[in-house]
Design a protein around this motif. Structure first.
Motif, PDB file in Angstrom:
ATOM      1  N   LEU A  90       0.798  -1.228   0.000  1.00 56.80           N
ATOM      2  CA  LEU A  90       0.000   0.000   0.000  1.00 56.80           C
ATOM      3  C   LEU A  90       0.828   1.273   0.000  1.00 56.80           C
ATOM      4  O   LEU A  90       0.275   2.366  -0.119  1.00 56.80           O
ATOM      5  CB  LEU A  90      -0.941  -0.012   1.220  1.00 56.80           C
ATOM      6  CG  LEU A  90      -1.832  -1.254   1.338  1.00 56.80           C
ATOM      7  CD1 LEU A  90      -2.658  -1.199   2.603  1.00 56.80           C
ATOM      8  CD2 LEU A  90      -2.734  -1.398   0.112  1.00 56.80           C
ATOM      9  N   ARG A  91       2.136   1.156   0.179  1.00 59.87           N
ATOM     10  CA  ARG A  91       3.071   2.287   0.125  1.00 59.87           C
ATOM     11  C   ARG A  91       2.561   3.448   0.982  1.00 59.87           C
ATOM     12  O   ARG A  91       2.455   3.305   2.193  1.00 59.87           O
ATOM     13  CB  ARG A  91       3.330   2.676  -1.331  1.00 59.87           C
ATOM     14  CG  ARG A  91       3.941   1.519  -2.138  1.00 59.87           C
ATOM     15  CD  ARG A  91       4.434   1.898  -3.498  1.00 59.87           C
ATOM     16  NE  ARG A  91       3.420   2.468  -4.360  1.00 59.87           N
ATOM     17  CZ  ARG A  91       3.525   2.551  -5.681  1.00 59.87           C
ATOM     18  NH1 ARG A  91       4.617   2.104  -6.274  1.00 59.87           N
ATOM     19  NH2 ARG A  91       2.569   3.087  -6.411  1.00 59.87           N
ATOM     20  N   ASP A  92       2.230   4.605   0.375  1.00 58.34           N
ATOM     21  CA  ASP A  92       1.792   5.758   1.158  1.00 58.34           C
ATOM     22  C   ASP A  92       0.284   5.945   1.126  1.00 58.34           C
ATOM     23  O   ASP A  92      -0.219   7.070   1.178  1.00 58.34           O
ATOM     24  CB  ASP A  92       2.492   7.034   0.670  1.00 58.34           C
ATOM     25  CG  ASP A  92       3.866   7.212   1.305  1.00 58.34           C
ATOM     26  OD1 ASP A  92       4.020   6.845   2.488  1.00 58.34           O
ATOM     27  OD2 ASP A  92       4.776   7.700   0.624  1.00 58.34           O
ATOM     28  N   GLY A  93      -0.443   4.822   1.062  1.00 59.25           N
ATOM     29  CA  GLY A  93      -1.890   4.900   1.210  1.00 59.25           C
ATOM     30  C   GLY A  93      -2.267   5.232   2.638  1.00 59.25           C
ATOM     31  O   GLY A  93      -1.439   5.201   3.555  1.00 59.25           O
ATOM     32  N   LEU A  94      -3.527   5.544   2.859  1.00 57.72           N
ATOM     33  CA  LEU A  94      -3.978   6.022   4.158  1.00 57.72           C
ATOM     34  C   LEU A  94      -3.690   5.029   5.280  1.00 57.72           C
ATOM     35  O   LEU A  94      -3.419   5.417   6.415  1.00 57.72           O
ATOM     36  CB  LEU A  94      -5.490   6.307   4.099  1.00 57.72           C
ATOM     37  CG  LEU A  94      -6.098   7.023   5.298  1.00 57.72           C
ATOM     38  CD1 LEU A  94      -5.491   8.406   5.478  1.00 57.72           C
ATOM     39  CD2 LEU A  94      -7.613   7.127   5.139  1.00 57.72           C
ATOM     40  N   LEU A  95      -3.714   3.747   4.970  1.00 61.66           N
ATOM     41  CA  LEU A  95      -3.515   2.730   6.001  1.00 61.66           C
ATOM     42  C   LEU A  95      -2.081   2.662   6.490  1.00 61.66           C
ATOM     43  O   LEU A  95      -1.819   2.269   7.634  1.00 61.66           O
ATOM     44  CB  LEU A  95      -3.942   1.365   5.432  1.00 61.66           C
ATOM     45  CG  LEU A  95      -4.133   0.222   6.427  1.00 61.66           C
ATOM     46  CD1 LEU A  95      -5.243   0.550   7.410  1.00 61.66           C
ATOM     47  CD2 LEU A  95      -4.450  -1.066   5.691  1.00 61.66           C
ATOM     48  N   GLU A 100       3.256  13.750   8.039  1.00 63.79           N
ATOM     49  CA  GLU A 100       2.573  14.756   7.233  1.00 63.79           C
ATOM     50  C   GLU A 100       1.833  14.140   6.048  1.00 63.79           C
ATOM     51  O   GLU A 100       0.780  14.638   5.641  1.00 63.79           O
ATOM     52  CB  GLU A 100       3.573  15.813   6.744  1.00 63.79           C
ATOM     53  CG  GLU A 100       4.078  16.731   7.835  1.00 63.79           C
ATOM     54  CD  GLU A 100       2.944  17.456   8.549  1.00 63.79           C
ATOM     55  OE1 GLU A 100       2.040  17.973   7.861  1.00 63.79           O
ATOM     56  OE2 GLU A 100       2.953  17.490   9.794  1.00 63.79           O
ATOM     57  N   VAL A 101       2.397  13.062   5.488  1.00 65.89           N
ATOM     58  CA  VAL A 101       1.722  12.410   4.358  1.00 65.89           C
ATOM     59  C   VAL A 101       0.363  11.885   4.805  1.00 65.89           C
ATOM     60  O   VAL A 101      -0.656  12.066   4.137  1.00 65.89           O
ATOM     61  CB  VAL A 101       2.586  11.266   3.787  1.00 65.89           C
ATOM     62  CG1 VAL A 101       1.821  10.509   2.702  1.00 65.89           C
ATOM     63  CG2 VAL A 101       3.889  11.815   3.228  1.00 65.89           C
ATOM     64  N   TRP A 102       0.339  11.223   5.980  1.00 63.38           N
ATOM     65  CA  TRP A 102      -0.919  10.696   6.507  1.00 63.38           C
ATOM     66  C   TRP A 102      -1.894  11.834   6.804  1.00 63.38           C
ATOM     67  O   TRP A 102      -3.081  11.754   6.471  1.00 63.38           O
ATOM     68  CB  TRP A 102      -0.664   9.884   7.768  1.00 63.38           C
ATOM     69  CG  TRP A 102      -1.946   9.413   8.395  1.00 63.38           C
ATOM     70  CD1 TRP A 102      -2.703   8.348   8.026  1.00 63.38           C
ATOM     71  CD2 TRP A 102      -2.648  10.039   9.477  1.00 63.38           C
ATOM     72  NE1 TRP A 102      -3.827   8.253   8.812  1.00 63.38           N
ATOM     73  CE2 TRP A 102      -3.816   9.275   9.710  1.00 63.38           C
ATOM     74  CE3 TRP A 102      -2.398  11.152  10.275  1.00 63.38           C
ATOM     75  CZ2 TRP A 102      -4.732   9.602  10.712  1.00 63.38           C
ATOM     76  CZ3 TRP A 102      -3.314  11.482  11.273  1.00 63.38           C
ATOM     77  CH2 TRP A 102      -4.460  10.716  11.485  1.00 63.38           C
TER      78      TRP A 102
END
Length: 464
Positions: A90-95, A100-102
């Motif tokens: 899922l890399r930088d997905g919400l999970l 800051e990305v989240w």
């Protein structure tokens, strides 16, 4: 004299009475992590232990859980083991995103998943459930056997595609459930290298073959994005104002990068519907083994539908249907583990005065699987008893003894969406059909990313 039957106890591993050796730990984690836990995990409020030289605090106490996930959540990040398992998918997905990305992703998506907005999806959920019910029309000429686990993956994907992507995901429903199954089998399991905290570049033998299925999902995401962008450029006035458009409009230096948008789309397409699908399948299984529960649900469904209530009202008007789904999520939590790690030294003092020291770097393991079956917090914890979740009994539950959607800042953003979807799907299908056991229905819960039934869930469908 009470002559009511004993409640159904669905299959689950018996708690270990002897601690496993290191080799047994590795073998069990590879096969099924749910089989690893011993009696202390189901009877003690917390356990301070070592797991391959990594100090681990296993937390069951609801007040301590609240402290970690809510009151001092900023001191606890996703554990390294969890990142090693999930980030390749899922890399930088919400999970899986952090920092800051989240925050950017969560803020961007929040408007779509407010309870008020989620209720706006009710008619689409109803229409897709009614369309899918036609699949079982052959049951009118005699019983048919289906794999309800596969069917619920297909149905929840169709609902997700219609509600969040206006039906424009670049993937065919036929065969999609098999692709999800392969994704979770290849990529969603713990590898021994994860347990040993080996860096990501060290090969994971259990994930050999996963690159092909990951490439398939990335292609779906890429085609979905390009299709929508083309329409946004050519026919901006006809573009749906849905989740996909919202994300793409946020691309830019002050919003989300294209990679972050793709990762979030992959998170929802590849995993966003999977938790609801698994819980629905397990619900049909549990209800088939609890005739009194099924009768109460059917009577409630018949009455509410006869009253003409709108589908947006069903979640509140069908407490028995909702309770059966919630009790199923207690016994088979869609996400069976929550993993954190302490950023700084911390401590907590229980209401009785016991102190728990939490040093920097300690691994925190909150297991809905064991918490939901814990002897300190549940009467007959292994039994299927939906009455626990009826309105008159809900206040007896501690908010943090039941965590099907997690808690705190990282609570599942789609919790209201999922509950509404589940009640509508159950009502539509159970109004028309009954789903019963077959000789081949012998499921066993297995932990991947979700709690899956090993070998599927074959069930016999007949018209009510």
């Amino acid at each position: 004299m009470d002559i009511s039957p004993e409640p159904f106890e669905p299959p689950a591993p018996i708690p270990r009475t002897v601690p496993p050796s290191r080799l047994q730990v590795i073998r069990t984690v590879l096969r099924n992590p749910l089989e690893l836990w011993g009696e202390p995990s189901y009877t003690l409020p917390w356990i301070d232990t070592k797991f391959f030289n990594q100090r681990t605090l296993i937390v069951n106490d609801p007040d301590l859980i609240r402290y970690i996930l809510v009151e001092n959540a900023s001191n606890y990040e996703m554990s390294k083991v969890r990142r090693l398992i999930l980030r390749p998918i899922l890399r930088d997905g919400l999970l899986t995103a952090e920092g800051e990305v989240w925050k950017r992703s969560r803020k961007a998506m929040a408007p779509v998943f407010t309870p008020r907005h989620s209720k706006g999806f009710a008619n689409q959920m109803l229409a897709k459930s009614q369309d899918y019910a036609l699949k079982y029309e052959a049951a009118r000429d005699g019983d048919q056997v289906v794999d309800i686990a596969t069917d619920m993956t297909e149905l929840t994907f169709e609902i997700l595609s219609e509600t969040l992507f206006s039906g424009q995901v670049a993937a065919e429903t036929d065969g999609f459930a098999a692709s999800v199954e392969q994704l979770l089998h290849r990529m969603g399991r713990v590898d021994p290298m994860d347990i040993l905290l080996a860096p990501p570049w060290v090969p994971r033998l259990t994930r050999i073959g996963g690159k092909k299925v990951m490439a398939r999902f990335h292609a779906v995401v890429s085609q979905t994005i390009e299709g929508r962008l083309s329409r946004m450029r050519a026919e901006p006035e006809t573009v749906p104002k849905d989740f996909l458009t919202l994300l793409l409009q946020l691309e830019g230096s002050n919003g989300l990068s294209r990679d972050e948008i793709a990762d979030n789309i992959l998170t929802f397409i590849g995993a966003g519907h999977e938790t609801t699908a698994r819980a629905l399948a397990w619900t049909f299984y549990c209800v088939a083994n609890a005739p009194q529960v099924r009768e109460a649900m059917e009577a409630e469904i018949d009455a509410v539908l006869a009253s003409g209530a709108e589908p947006v009202e069903w979640l509140e008007k069908m407490p028995h249907v909702r309770a059966a789904f919630e009790e199923t999520m207690r016994l088979y939590p869609p996400a069976p583990s929550i993993n954190r790690a302490a950023i700084k030294d911390d401590h907590w003092v229980s209401p009785s005065g016991e102190r728990v020291d939490i040093p920097r770097g300690v691994s925190i393991l909150i297991m809905p699987w064991t918490l939901h079956r814990h002897a300190l917090y549940w009467d007959k914890p292994r039994a299927f008893m939906p009455e626990r979740f009826l309105p008159e009994n809900r206040d007896k539950l501690h908010r943090f003894q039941y965590l099907p959607f997690g808690a705190g800042p990282r609570i599942c953003i789609g919790a209201t969406f999922a509950l509404q979807e589940a009640v509508i799907a159950l009502a539509v299908l159970m109004k028309r059909y009954r789903f019963d056991m077959t000789a081949e229905t012998r499921p066993w819960p297995v932990q991947r990313l979700t709690t899956q039934p090993r070998g599927g869930l074959p069930m016999r469908v007949s018209v009510r």
